[in-house]
Design an enzyme around this catalytic site. Sequence first.
Site, mmCIF file in Angstrom:
data_model
loop_
_atom_site.group_PDB
_atom_site.id
_atom_site.type_symbol
_atom_site.label_atom_id
_atom_site.label_comp_id
_atom_site.label_asym_id
_atom_site.label_seq_id
_atom_site.Cartn_x
_atom_site.Cartn_y
_atom_site.Cartn_z
ATOM 1 C CG ASP B 46 -2.088 1.159 1.298
ATOM 2 O OD1 ASP B 46 -2.101 1.612 0.227
ATOM 3 O OD2 ASP B 46 -2.683 1.123 2.267
ATOM 4 C CG ASP B 139 -3.230 3.956 -3.272
ATOM 5 O OD1 ASP B 139 -4.152 3.025 -3.325
ATOM 6 O OD2 ASP B 139 -2.952 4.668 -2.080
ATOM 7 C CD GLU B 140 -5.628 -0.751 -1.141
ATOM 8 O OE1 GLU B 140 -5.300 -1.532 -0.005
ATOM 9 O OE2 GLU B 140 -6.388 0.055 -0.645
#
Lengths: 372, 425
Positions: B46, B139-140
């Site tokens: 993350d 974003d993860e």
Amino acid sequence: MKITLERAALLKSLGHVHRVVERRTTIPILSNVLLQADGRSLLLKATDLDLEVTETVAADVGMAGGTTLPAHTLYDIVRKLPEGAQVSLDAGEDGGQLLLKSGRSRFMLQSLPESDFPDLSAGEMTHKFTLAAADLKKLIEKTQFAISNEETRYYLNGIYMHTSEIDGHSMLRAVATDGHRLARVEIPAPAGAVGMPGVIVPRKAVNEVLKLIEDAESEVTIDLSSNKIRFNFGQVVLTSKLIDGTFPDYARVIPAGNDKRLVVERSDFQRAVDRVSTISSERGRAVKMALTDGKLVLSVTNPDAGNAVEELEVDYDSTPLDIGFNARYLLDIANQLDSDTALFRLADSGSPTIIQDRDGAAALYVLMPMRV
Amino acid sequence: MAGTGAPLCRDCLSDAPAGARRCPSCGSPRLLIHPERDALSIAHVDCDAFYAAIEKRDDPSLRDRPVIIGGGQRGVVATCCYIARTCGVRSAMPMFKARALCPEAIVVKPDMAKYAAVGRLVRARMLTLTPLVEPLSIDEAFLDLSGTQRLHHGSPAATLARFASQIERDLGITVSVGLSYCKFLAKLASDMDKPRGFTIIGRAEAKALLAPLPVGRIWGVGKVATEKLAAGGLRAIADIQARAESDMIRDFGREGQRLWRLSNGVDTRAVSPDRETRSISSETTFEQDISDAEALLPILHALCEKVAHRLKTADLAGRSVTLKLKTSDFRTKTRSRSGLRATQLAARIFPVARDLLTPELGRTLYRLIGVGVSDLVDGSDADQADLADPDLARLKATETAMDAIRAKFGGKAVVKGIGLERPRK
């Protein structure tokens, strides 16, 4: 109410009306059939609130009156009684129960009061006309298969009936479409139909109407308004609500400029399509038609199963064309055609195709192609 | 390779002797110590304060100041940096509240195109580690590194530590890593030591670690489910652990079984790389609460055009439309219609959304409206010629022409009448 009548007559009438009654309903009275005895006859009525069927049958009326009984139970009892039996129904004074007697059988049945039974038939009818049962049958039978099941487009869930002026003649037209195929059948408009509002008759109603046409030689009288339609078959009367919606302007999707003409032997074509589609998968039902001078090659390719090819001699002299159709839709339409040959009018592989018995035939079918 | 459990330095990636507190090679205190370190291979990666980190990277003057990424006066906080978080600012917080908590914060309007580009770079790096990358958002992602030891000459833990330091060095942003034996615990782990964290949860301590956490930490347990569980006396995960699996099934059905399993550290879901897009949606929060159709419909239409544009870009088509409304007192309503013909046209999405909105109009004031399209299919099935829809060809041609003009002259080059500004009364 106290009556006696023939088991056969009662069974036949119950057979007509009980089909309307839904097996599962949350309103108890809708599971019941209304029985009303008066003079020399018994009136039976069943409804699902959208559709109502009534029938009058001769009976020996001891005491006039009315009640309602569970439709499917009553039908099953009468069905199981021996042939030629007499059936007596006795509702007694207080109501709530009814005694059915036949021979040595006795049934005590729970009833509901007739006053609770809903009435659909109220309302003014604006147009009335009579047509041959055979014509009505044709209008329904040849379009029924194209009715859509799509709930979001509820206005396609029936047959659109309207009159139209074609080359100076008034025609009564029946149209159904599910977006992939469209069926349009016409007959000369009967007197009284001209000027009627365009109406969408729900699927369930047309299904029942077909079952109620027993004698194609007879006549059917239709009464309608902008929200109801009634079919009178003599002793049986079916009244239905109409679908409240706007049917698409279908005339704009029937292509006018399709100039590639293909004529096939109908039964040969049907059998060949059926054969090659044997190997098609559940998902992709496409059959490819490759047309060249005098020749049609039908083929199906299923990556999981293999492929099938069949060649037919046909009347075709336009530029070569490859076009795909859903095999089941092709067969549905071919089954509705009457003559030995079928005429296809095509434009290109991405445009709708017209299928008919011949130019100007009463029934016209439009089919969307599939990518192949 | 050092034996299982030996400390690994996250900075210089060398092995340290057992019992070391700092790396003997570089002196870093960031040692990765866990008895199951080399036996675990499911990771959750993350990025830390992703949007804010990118803005700080690109504008060094922002580095030591609180930064909030979010929309204008009435929008919500998309991301905020860790400095802003010390003031109590959180993601999804209304902007006015964030400004009140942290008046000195620099507010930056989000530049989604830039973040997406960085997100793609991070994704590409992940894919060099393993093909089993399951993105959860820009974003993860989950990574399954099973069986990559020989390829990467090291255990998944070592590979991930190297990955984290390379992202930091090459892309200028930081990530937090959670490593465990299942997805649920990996995700929990990545959140335990943010930012720049690396947390390992092994099989041995999973149950004990979960026990004190509130049930809301279980995946998919939101406000409503929390209340429902609390009504049954279940507040902490330990309460669920204390019950029998069969009792949870009896009381909460299938969901009860899922909760019991996750509470006991049992999660058998595989990392699946081809998790497809499930829906495409767009929403907006108003400057001032709105209740009337005249004001809402043009906004709704603009959202439908945005969603249609994204469907076309992604070559997808949808068969369900969902309308989302948030009232001025923060209650969320959703209304949807499914079973539609696959479409990617604003001209087809808008009428459905409008029909869903109409019954909701009246006395209620709304602060947010959104529209989403789901039940997605391939774009090639979109808006197929339809005998029951004579207008379709014309609508499709119009929209295609408008799209072409917009592509050439910009998004506002051509607008439908409904989208034009009306004179204020």
